[in-house]
Design an enzyme around this catalytic site. Sequence first.
Site, PDB file in Angstrom:
ATOM      1  N   THR A   1       0.528  -1.159  -0.023  1.00  0.00           N
ATOM      2  CA  THR A   1       0.673  -0.097  -0.248  1.00  0.00           C
ATOM      3  C   THR A   1       0.703   0.858   0.408  1.00  0.00           C
ATOM      4  O   THR A   1       2.125   1.293   0.523  1.00  0.00           O
ATOM      5  CB  THR A   1      -1.166   0.024   1.170  1.00  0.00           C
ATOM      6  OG1 THR A   1      -1.660   1.584   1.619  1.00  0.00           O
ATOM      7  CG2 THR A   1       0.066  -0.396   2.678  1.00  0.00           C
ATOM      8  N   ASP A   2       0.579   2.038  -0.898  1.00  0.00           N
ATOM      9  CA  ASP A   2       1.668   3.637  -0.573  1.00  0.00           C
ATOM     10  C   ASP A   2       0.878   3.953   1.344  1.00  0.00           C
ATOM     11  O   ASP A   2       1.691   4.918   1.720  1.00  0.00           O
ATOM     12  CB  ASP A   2      -0.150   4.679  -1.480  1.00  0.00           C
ATOM     13  CG  ASP A   2      -1.635   4.915  -0.332  1.00  0.00           C
ATOM     14  OD1 ASP A   2      -1.985   4.347   0.125  1.00  0.00           O
ATOM     15  OD2 ASP A   2      -1.340   5.433  -1.478  1.00  0.00           O
ATOM     16  N   GLU A   3       0.374   3.131   1.896  1.00  0.00           N
ATOM     17  CA  GLU A   3       0.683   4.091   3.170  1.00  0.00           C
ATOM     18  C   GLU A   3       1.306   3.943   3.923  1.00  0.00           C
ATOM     19  O   GLU A   3       1.470   4.148   4.513  1.00  0.00           O
ATOM     20  CB  GLU A   3      -0.659   3.376   4.190  1.00  0.00           C
ATOM     21  CG  GLU A   3      -2.757   3.789   3.272  1.00  0.00           C
ATOM     22  CD  GLU A   3      -3.455   3.156   3.957  1.00  0.00           C
ATOM     23  OE1 GLU A   3      -3.432   3.598   5.648  1.00  0.00           O
ATOM     24  OE2 GLU A   3      -4.976   3.495   3.650  1.00  0.00           O
TER      25      GLU A   3
ATOM     26  N   TYR B   1      -1.628  -0.596  10.748  1.00  0.00           N
ATOM     27  CA  TYR B   1      -1.576  -1.979  10.049  1.00  0.00           C
ATOM     28  C   TYR B   1      -0.405  -1.134   8.303  1.00  0.00           C
ATOM     29  O   TYR B   1       0.357  -1.774   8.146  1.00  0.00           O
ATOM     30  CB  TYR B   1      -3.149  -1.256   9.003  1.00  0.00           C
ATOM     31  CG  TYR B   1      -2.913  -1.400   7.400  1.00  0.00           C
ATOM     32  CD1 TYR B   1      -2.876  -2.214   6.983  1.00  0.00           C
ATOM     33  CD2 TYR B   1      -3.912   0.008   6.338  1.00  0.00           C
ATOM     34  CE1 TYR B   1      -2.958  -3.392   5.372  1.00  0.00           C
ATOM     35  CE2 TYR B   1      -3.140  -0.406   5.005  1.00  0.00           C
ATOM     36  CZ  TYR B   1      -3.257  -1.723   4.861  1.00  0.00           C
ATOM     37  OH  TYR B   1      -3.327  -2.211   3.186  1.00  0.00           O
TER      38      TYR B   1
ATOM     39  N   LYS C   1       2.622  -3.383   7.375  1.00  0.00           N
ATOM     40  CA  LYS C   1       2.823  -3.468   5.387  1.00  0.00           C
ATOM     41  C   LYS C   1       4.003  -2.613   5.206  1.00  0.00           C
ATOM     42  O   LYS C   1       4.918  -4.202   4.618  1.00  0.00           O
ATOM     43  CB  LYS C   1       1.538  -2.993   4.524  1.00  0.00           C
ATOM     44  CG  LYS C   1       0.468  -3.662   4.677  1.00  0.00           C
ATOM     45  CD  LYS C   1       0.218  -4.404   4.491  1.00  0.00           C
ATOM     46  CE  LYS C   1       0.252  -4.682   2.835  1.00  0.00           C
ATOM     47  NZ  LYS C   1       0.107  -6.159   2.213  1.00  0.00           N
TER      48      LYS C   1
HETATM   49  P1  NAD Z   1      -9.443  -7.517   1.948  1.00  0.00           P
HETATM   50  O1  NAD Z   1      -9.166  -7.413   3.757  1.00  0.00           O
HETATM   51  O2  NAD Z   1     -11.000  -7.135   0.984  1.00  0.00           O
HETATM   52  O3  NAD Z   1      -8.904  -9.125   1.927  1.00  0.00           O
HETATM   53  C1  NAD Z   1      -7.855  -9.939   2.990  1.00  0.00           C
HETATM   54  C2  NAD Z   1      -8.270 -11.507   2.557  1.00  0.00           C
HETATM   55  O4  NAD Z   1      -6.715 -11.915   3.091  1.00  0.00           O
HETATM   56  C3  NAD Z   1      -9.049 -12.225   3.101  1.00  0.00           C
HETATM   57  O5  NAD Z   1      -9.803 -12.790   1.837  1.00  0.00           O
HETATM   58  C4  NAD Z   1      -8.384 -12.658   3.961  1.00  0.00           C
HETATM   59  O6  NAD Z   1      -9.795 -13.963   4.350  1.00  0.00           O
HETATM   60  C5  NAD Z   1      -7.186 -13.371   3.854  1.00  0.00           C
HETATM   61  N1  NAD Z   1      -6.573 -13.558   5.036  1.00  0.00           N
HETATM   62  C6  NAD Z   1      -6.702 -12.985   6.060  1.00  0.00           C
HETATM   63  N2  NAD Z   1      -5.669 -12.598   6.635  1.00  0.00           N
HETATM   64  C7  NAD Z   1      -5.422 -14.334   6.441  1.00  0.00           C
HETATM   65  C8  NAD Z   1      -4.008 -15.429   6.580  1.00  0.00           C
HETATM   66  N3  NAD Z   1      -3.672 -15.320   8.096  1.00  0.00           N
HETATM   67  N4  NAD Z   1      -3.954 -16.606   6.109  1.00  0.00           N
HETATM   68  C9  NAD Z   1      -5.059 -16.517   4.993  1.00  0.00           C
HETATM   69  N5  NAD Z   1      -5.639 -15.884   4.317  1.00  0.00           N
HETATM   70  C10 NAD Z   1      -5.840 -14.238   5.231  1.00  0.00           C
HETATM   71  O7  NAD Z   1      -8.301  -6.780   1.688  1.00  0.00           O
HETATM   72  P2  NAD Z   1      -7.742  -5.991   0.838  1.00  0.00           P
HETATM   73  O8  NAD Z   1      -8.683  -4.964  -0.164  1.00  0.00           O
HETATM   74  O9  NAD Z   1      -8.494  -7.253  -0.610  1.00  0.00           O
HETATM   75  O10 NAD Z   1      -6.474  -5.621   0.057  1.00  0.00           O
HETATM   76  C11 NAD Z   1      -5.786  -6.888  -0.790  1.00  0.00           C
HETATM   77  C12 NAD Z   1      -3.986  -6.655  -0.146  1.00  0.00           C
HETATM   78  O11 NAD Z   1      -3.922  -5.406  -0.942  1.00  0.00           O
HETATM   79  C13 NAD Z   1      -3.560  -6.722   1.087  1.00  0.00           C
HETATM   80  O12 NAD Z   1      -2.607  -6.704   0.980  1.00  0.00           O
HETATM   81  C14 NAD Z   1      -3.516  -5.375   0.645  1.00  0.00           C
HETATM   82  O13 NAD Z   1      -2.991  -4.479   1.825  1.00  0.00           O
HETATM   83  C15 NAD Z   1      -3.469  -4.345  -0.318  1.00  0.00           C
HETATM   84  N6  NAD Z   1      -3.789  -3.471  -0.636  1.00  0.00           N
HETATM   85  C16 NAD Z   1      -5.402  -2.772  -0.636  1.00  0.00           C
HETATM   86  C17 NAD Z   1      -5.951  -1.471  -1.028  1.00  0.00           C
HETATM   87  C18 NAD Z   1      -6.870  -1.373  -1.039  1.00  0.00           C
HETATM   88  O14 NAD Z   1      -7.568  -0.051  -0.966  1.00  0.00           O
HETATM   89  N7  NAD Z   1      -7.983  -2.380  -0.373  1.00  0.00           N
HETATM   90  C19 NAD Z   1      -4.502  -0.745  -1.173  1.00  0.00           C
HETATM   91  C20 NAD Z   1      -2.989  -1.062  -1.541  1.00  0.00           C
HETATM   92  C21 NAD Z   1      -3.103  -1.801  -1.284  1.00  0.00           C
HETATM   93  P1  TYD Z   2     -10.916   3.390   4.184  1.00  0.00           P
HETATM   94  O1  TYD Z   2     -11.971   3.216   3.048  1.00  0.00           O
HETATM   95  O2  TYD Z   2     -10.953   3.085   5.934  1.00  0.00           O
HETATM   96  O3  TYD Z   2      -9.078   2.986   4.171  1.00  0.00           O
HETATM   97  P2  TYD Z   2      -8.309   4.057   4.389  1.00  0.00           P
HETATM   98  O4  TYD Z   2      -8.308   4.262   5.503  1.00  0.00           O
HETATM   99  O5  TYD Z   2      -7.506   2.540   4.342  1.00  0.00           O
HETATM  100  O6  TYD Z   2      -7.411   4.861   3.920  1.00  0.00           O
HETATM  101  O7  TYD Z   2     -11.389   5.238   4.720  1.00  0.00           O
HETATM  102  C1  TYD Z   2     -10.775   5.771   3.223  1.00  0.00           C
HETATM  103  C2  TYD Z   2     -11.092   7.650   3.948  1.00  0.00           C
HETATM  104  O8  TYD Z   2     -12.292   7.432   4.106  1.00  0.00           O
HETATM  105  C3  TYD Z   2      -9.792   7.462   4.932  1.00  0.00           C
HETATM  106  O9  TYD Z   2     -10.195   9.206   4.816  1.00  0.00           O
HETATM  107  C4  TYD Z   2     -11.105   7.258   6.600  1.00  0.00           C
HETATM  108  C5  TYD Z   2     -11.742   7.633   6.146  1.00  0.00           C
HETATM  109  N1  TYD Z   2     -13.631   6.887   6.390  1.00  0.00           N
HETATM  110  C6  TYD Z   2     -14.804   7.737   6.517  1.00  0.00           C
HETATM  111  O10 TYD Z   2     -13.890   9.459   6.449  1.00  0.00           O
HETATM  112  N2  TYD Z   2     -15.780   7.503   7.428  1.00  0.00           N
HETATM  113  C7  TYD Z   2     -16.068   5.485   7.139  1.00  0.00           C
HETATM  114  O11 TYD Z   2     -17.086   5.721   7.953  1.00  0.00           O
HETATM  115  C8  TYD Z   2     -14.766   5.362   7.099  1.00  0.00           C
HETATM  116  C9  TYD Z   2     -14.714   3.640   6.174  1.00  0.00           C
HETATM  117  C10 TYD Z   2     -13.865   5.989   6.632  1.00  0.00           C
END
Ligand code: NAD
Ligand code: TYD
Length: 377
Positions: free
Chosen positions: A158-160, A183, A187
């Site tokens: 992630t960019d975080e 988190y 990461k």
């Molecule tokens: P998500 O939470 O929707 O899905 C995570 C999946 O991993 C789930 O299916 C869960 O059951 C599985 N999982 C969790 N712990 C596990 C374990 N110990 N063993 C096996 N499986 C396990 O997450 P996402 O949003 O799909 O994110 C996927 C990846 O992308 C992550 O690595 C996250 O850090 C990264 N990412 C997400 C975003 C975003 O905007 N969602 C952005 C940048 C990077």
């Molecule tokens: P989120 O979807 O949790 O992603 P991330 O924290 O990884 O960026 O949140 C996106 C943005 O929205 C973040 O600045 C937090 C804000 N947010 C709210 O204001 N209300 C909410 O209920 C949630 C879930 C997020």
Amino acid sequence: MRKLQNILITGGAGFIGSNFIHYLFGQSSAEGNLFNDANFTGKIVNVDCLTYAGNLESLADIEAKFGSGVAEADRRYFFEKVDICDRPQIERIFKQYDIDTVIHFAAESHVDRSILGPEAFMKTNVMGTFTLLDVARNYWKKEDGSLRDDVLFHHISTDEVYGSLGETGYFREDTPYDPRSPYSSSKASSDHVVMAYFHTYGLPITLSNCTNNYGPYQFPEKLLPLMISNIRDGKNLPVYGKGDNIRDWIYVEDHNRAVWLIVNKGVTGEKYNIGGENEWQNIKLLHKVIELTAAQTGKKVEDVEKTITYVKDRPGHDKRYAIDCTKIKTQLGWERKMTFEEGLLETVKWYLKNSEWINNILNGSYKQWVEKNYANR
Ligand code: NAD
Ligand code: TYD
């Protein structure tokens, strides 16, 4: 030359992972489809322990068309309910499927949950990533002790990890890491372990850091599906702080196309930033989502606007994320395809149309979690 035959996908039952599997099987669009590639004769093995965020309903079509729904000889998709921290099981899977490529999505992914309970984040994101890397290193060792060079471990991040930006500037691949939430720190740690395995052991790795994804199959605790389903249900729309935090949004298939490109063409040992170049203040984005969702549901925008509720800010809430993705564009020729206008509308329509998918989550064990942890939803 990378073999790219027996591909282990971790976290395939989550948001981005399930979209990635749809992409590889050509189910979300024609591109990415491994079956268009005559050289592909392998398997996709999805390893997911199904935490609250894992949902096999998101893959029911894949299971039917390519998994247990077809004759054994035609089968291309395999699901393994396994925790990535479970070393004996991960070793068994590498051997059983002769894995040559890992695409590692599995993680605990929600910042708010990491604040309430960081331990699971350290276990899965740090120790789970370490376990996968170490099993890969052992399995991919040749007789002379060196590592195969036709294999790849791609780590999704992630960019975080880069921290929080002020009003200006962008995260580049060489921006120093400065994670601030449990988190992002977990990461960041996993990214460092991935890099360490490359530098120390020569494990062929690539790594990508992406901004906020949006699209189908996202768990409804994240901003966009939460707001869309709350608008649908006439519930409050909780905005953290003043709503002036900024996120950069990318359509999930644009992210997944970048991942597949890196897996195919990325330089071993390199990291790539992936971004939407599409920054939105949370509150402005919410107004846009209200406008689109109201139009689709026949609600009045003014009525929905009244349900916006400013709630206590997230502790340590990162102000702004923005990515400089020049490297992947110039070196690998990646481009986004989805415009935000179109992608956001598609996303709103998807959640409204797939109400059974979202209702099953909202009415399951997640309901008790919300009641226990959030007063305003
Ligand atoms: P998500 O939470 O929707 O899905 C995570 C999946 O991993 C789930 O299916 C869960 O059951 C599985 N999982 C969790 N712990 C596990 C374990 N110990 N063993 C096996 N499986 C396990 O997450 P996402 O949003 O799909 O994110 C996927 C990846 O992308 C992550 O690595 C996250 O850090 C990264 N990412 C997400 C975003 C975003 O905007 N969602 C952005 C940048 C990077
Ligand atoms: P989120 O979807 O949790 O992603 P991330 O924290 O990884 O960026 O949140 C996106 C943005 O929205 C973040 O600045 C937090 C804000 N947010 C709210 O204001 N209300 C909410 O209920 C949630 C879930 C997020």
